[in-house]
Design a protein around this motif. Structure first.
Motif, short mmCIF file in Angstrom:
data_model
loop_
_atom_site.label_atom_id
_atom_site.label_comp_id
_atom_site.label_asym_id
_atom_site.label_seq_id
_atom_site.Cartn_x
_atom_site.Cartn_y
_atom_site.Cartn_z
N UNK A 30 0.85 -1.19 0.00
CA UNK A 30 0.00 0.00 0.00
C UNK A 30 0.88 1.24 0.00
N UNK A 31 1.16 1.77 -1.18
CA UNK A 31 2.12 2.87 -1.27
C UNK A 31 1.58 4.14 -0.64
N UNK A 32 0.25 4.31 -0.58
CA UNK A 32 -0.25 5.54 0.06
C UNK A 32 0.05 5.51 1.56
N UNK A 33 0.07 4.32 2.16
CA UNK A 33 0.42 4.21 3.58
C UNK A 33 1.91 4.45 3.78
N UNK A 34 2.72 4.02 2.82
CA UNK A 34 4.15 4.34 2.86
C UNK A 34 4.34 5.85 2.79
N UNK A 35 3.59 6.49 1.89
CA UNK A 35 3.68 7.95 1.75
C UNK A 35 3.22 8.65 3.02
N UNK A 36 2.24 8.08 3.71
CA UNK A 36 1.78 8.65 4.97
C UNK A 36 2.92 8.73 5.99
N UNK A 37 3.71 7.66 6.08
CA UNK A 37 4.85 7.66 7.00
C UNK A 37 5.96 8.55 6.48
N UNK A 38 6.14 8.58 5.17
CA UNK A 38 7.15 9.48 4.61
C UNK A 38 6.83 10.93 4.98
N UNK A 39 5.55 11.30 4.87
CA UNK A 39 5.16 12.66 5.25
C UNK A 39 5.35 12.89 6.75
N UNK A 40 4.96 11.89 7.56
CA UNK A 40 5.11 12.04 9.01
C UNK A 40 6.58 12.16 9.41
N UNK A 41 7.44 11.47 8.70
CA UNK A 41 8.86 11.47 9.06
C UNK A 41 9.49 12.86 8.96
N UNK A 42 8.91 13.72 8.12
CA UNK A 42 9.47 15.07 7.97
C UNK A 42 9.25 15.91 9.22
N UNK A 43 8.37 15.47 10.12
CA UNK A 43 8.12 16.22 11.36
C UNK A 43 9.07 15.81 12.48
N UNK A 44 9.88 14.78 12.24
CA UNK A 44 10.92 14.40 13.20
C UNK A 44 12.18 15.23 12.94
N UNK A 45 12.92 15.53 13.99
CA UNK A 45 14.14 16.30 13.86
C UNK A 45 15.23 15.45 13.22
N UNK A 46 15.69 15.81 12.02
CA UNK A 46 16.71 14.98 11.35
C UNK A 46 18.05 15.00 12.07
N UNK A 47 18.26 15.96 12.98
CA UNK A 47 19.52 16.04 13.74
C UNK A 47 19.40 15.37 15.10
N UNK A 48 18.28 14.70 15.33
CA UNK A 48 18.08 14.04 16.62
C UNK A 48 19.13 12.95 16.83
N UNK A 49 19.58 12.82 18.07
CA UNK A 49 20.55 11.77 18.40
C UNK A 49 19.86 10.49 18.86
N UNK A 50 18.52 10.52 18.86
CA UNK A 50 17.76 9.34 19.28
C UNK A 50 17.88 8.25 18.21
N UNK A 51 18.28 7.06 18.62
CA UNK A 51 18.50 5.97 17.67
C UNK A 51 17.20 5.58 16.96
N UNK A 52 16.07 5.69 17.63
CA UNK A 52 14.79 5.34 17.00
C UNK A 52 14.50 6.26 15.82
#
Length: 410
Positions: free
Chosen positions: A376-398
């Motif tokens: 389900x690529x639309x669900x993949x895209x949903x997570x792709x969009x959500x991932x942009x709200x995470x801090x890319x410089x975060x040191x959190x391994x998750x």
């Protein structure tokens, strides 16, 4: 687009992901729009004059109900079985007008057809049973049934167009066409082929109207509304659902329609209307004693709880949202993997809003993995969009693992 760029002595290309963004949230740059105008044969002066996306050739009007065009609409939808990207879609305003027609125009009585080769009722029995069997497969298996459903719909349209049948058999064929078109629309939607999904659901509305199946017609209009919600067009969704509710009587169907309408109002920050619709959704679900139509037989307290949580996220109440979503996920049957992928993304979003970054990232990864398993690529895209709200410089391994997985996702 490569050929169009080459004719200009330039190099350019595109990808499925980029087209998906153009269809949903991103405006192409000026050069890309010029290339698209070349591809679609649109005069270049229309591009700046009308603006994106209004210059696209797909801004057309759906065929009106009650004009004898049902078979034509079904045939055009069936011709989209070839899997391709297209911008040829309908505007939200045009689909709202279709919903109004559906709410106000009575279907013509089935008259049957006397020309052509007689249609064998036993063959229609088999088509109906096979369609039910395909729809009852677990979500993980349905990704492989697209071609089978396409073939079924083409066969039904051929029978309607060229066969000889009684009025009763005509009603059954139109009802079958409506159900198949609705299901195929979801296949296209899950693969982000939004224009094609639009066409199939439009055809489903026509066929259900011709069959006199008001609950099925409401279901197809509800799916169009859900697509509008997914694409960030809540006002059109709310209007379409209001019309759909005017002619559906089954309690489970009404519950689902009110639940989707609540989501549209939540996106619009219309909290009072949202809470009112949530109360109606709960009331109808709790009062349902009749069997639900097949298209919404899956509707359950799990869906009510999670979508209530989704509304609370939009209304900026993440703590209450997380409680509802967690409760709903615990109730969700294991076979509904696609729904679980969407719901896990909702839960991740609610946790992120509360500052629980690590747990949110882990749930987002779980959602992404599940979405990839079921195709389900639309669900993949949903997570792709959500991932942009995470801090890319975060040191959190998750977070690092999530962003790594998203970068590799396709």
């Amino acid at each position: 687009m490569k050929e169009a760029a080459r004719r200009r002595d330039r190099r350019a290309g595109t990808s499925r992901q980029r087209v998906s963004l153009w269809e949903t949230s991103v405006t192409p740059d000026e050069f890309s729009q010029d290339l698209l105008a070349d591809v679609f044969g649109v005069p270049h002066d229309r591009v700046p004059a009308l603006g994106w996306p209004h210059w696209l050739p797909g801004q057309e009007t759906p065929a009106p109900l009650g004009t004898g065009l049902t078979i034509t609409v079904l045939r055009k939808a069936a011709q989209m079985a070839v899997d391709r990207r297209t911008f040829l879609t309908y505007t939200p305003a045009a689909l709202s007008a279709l919903a109004l027609q559906w709410a106000t125009i009575d279907p013509a009585l089935a008259a049957g057809a006397t020309n052509g080769r007689p249609v064998d009722p036993a063959f229609v029995d088999w088509l109906e049973k096979t369609a039910r069997d395909l729809n009852s497969l677990p979500t993980a298996h349905r990704q492989h049934t697209g071609a089978l459903l396409d073939g079924h719909l083409t066969t039904v349209v051929d029978l309607l167009e060229h066969g000889s049948y009684s009025s009763n058999l005509e009603t059954r064929l139109h009802s079958l066409a409506a159900g198949l078109s609705q299901t195929i629309g979801w296949h296209r939607f899950d693969h982000e082929h939004h224009a094609a999904a639009n066409r199939y659901w439009h055809a489903s509305v026509h066929a259900a109207h011709q069959a006199g199946d008001t609950d099925m017609g409401a279901g197809a209009l509800s799916d169009i509304a859900y697509q509008n919600i997914w694409l960030g067009q809540p006002r059109a969704a709310a209007e379409g659902l209001e019309h759909a509710l005017s002619r559906t009587t089954n309690p489970t169907a009404r519950s689902l329609l009110f639940l989707r309408k609540a989501r549209a109002h939540a996106m619009l920050q219309e909290s009072r209307a949202c809470y009112r619709d949530l109360a109606q959704a709960e009331k109808f679900l709790n009062s349902a004693t009749d069997a639900a139509p097949r298209w919404c037989a899956w509707m359950s307290p799990a869906d009510l709880a999670v979508d209530t949580g989704r509304c609370l996220i939009d209304l900026r109440q993440p703590q209450y949202a997380h409680d509802q979503i967690s409760q709903g996920l615990a109730l969700l049957p294991q076979a509904r993997d696609k729904t679980k992928a969407v719901f896990l993304a909702y839960e991740a979003e609610s946790l992120l809003a509360q500052g629980d970054v690590a747990q949110a990232a882990e749930l987002a990864r779980d959602s992404l993995s599940l979405a990839q398993q079921i195709g389900a690529s639309r669900c993949v895209q949903q997570i792709r969009d959500l991932s942009t709200t995470f801090d890319p410089l975060s040191s959190d391994h998750s977070v690092e693992r999530l962003l790594h997985d998203v970068a590799l996702a396709h």
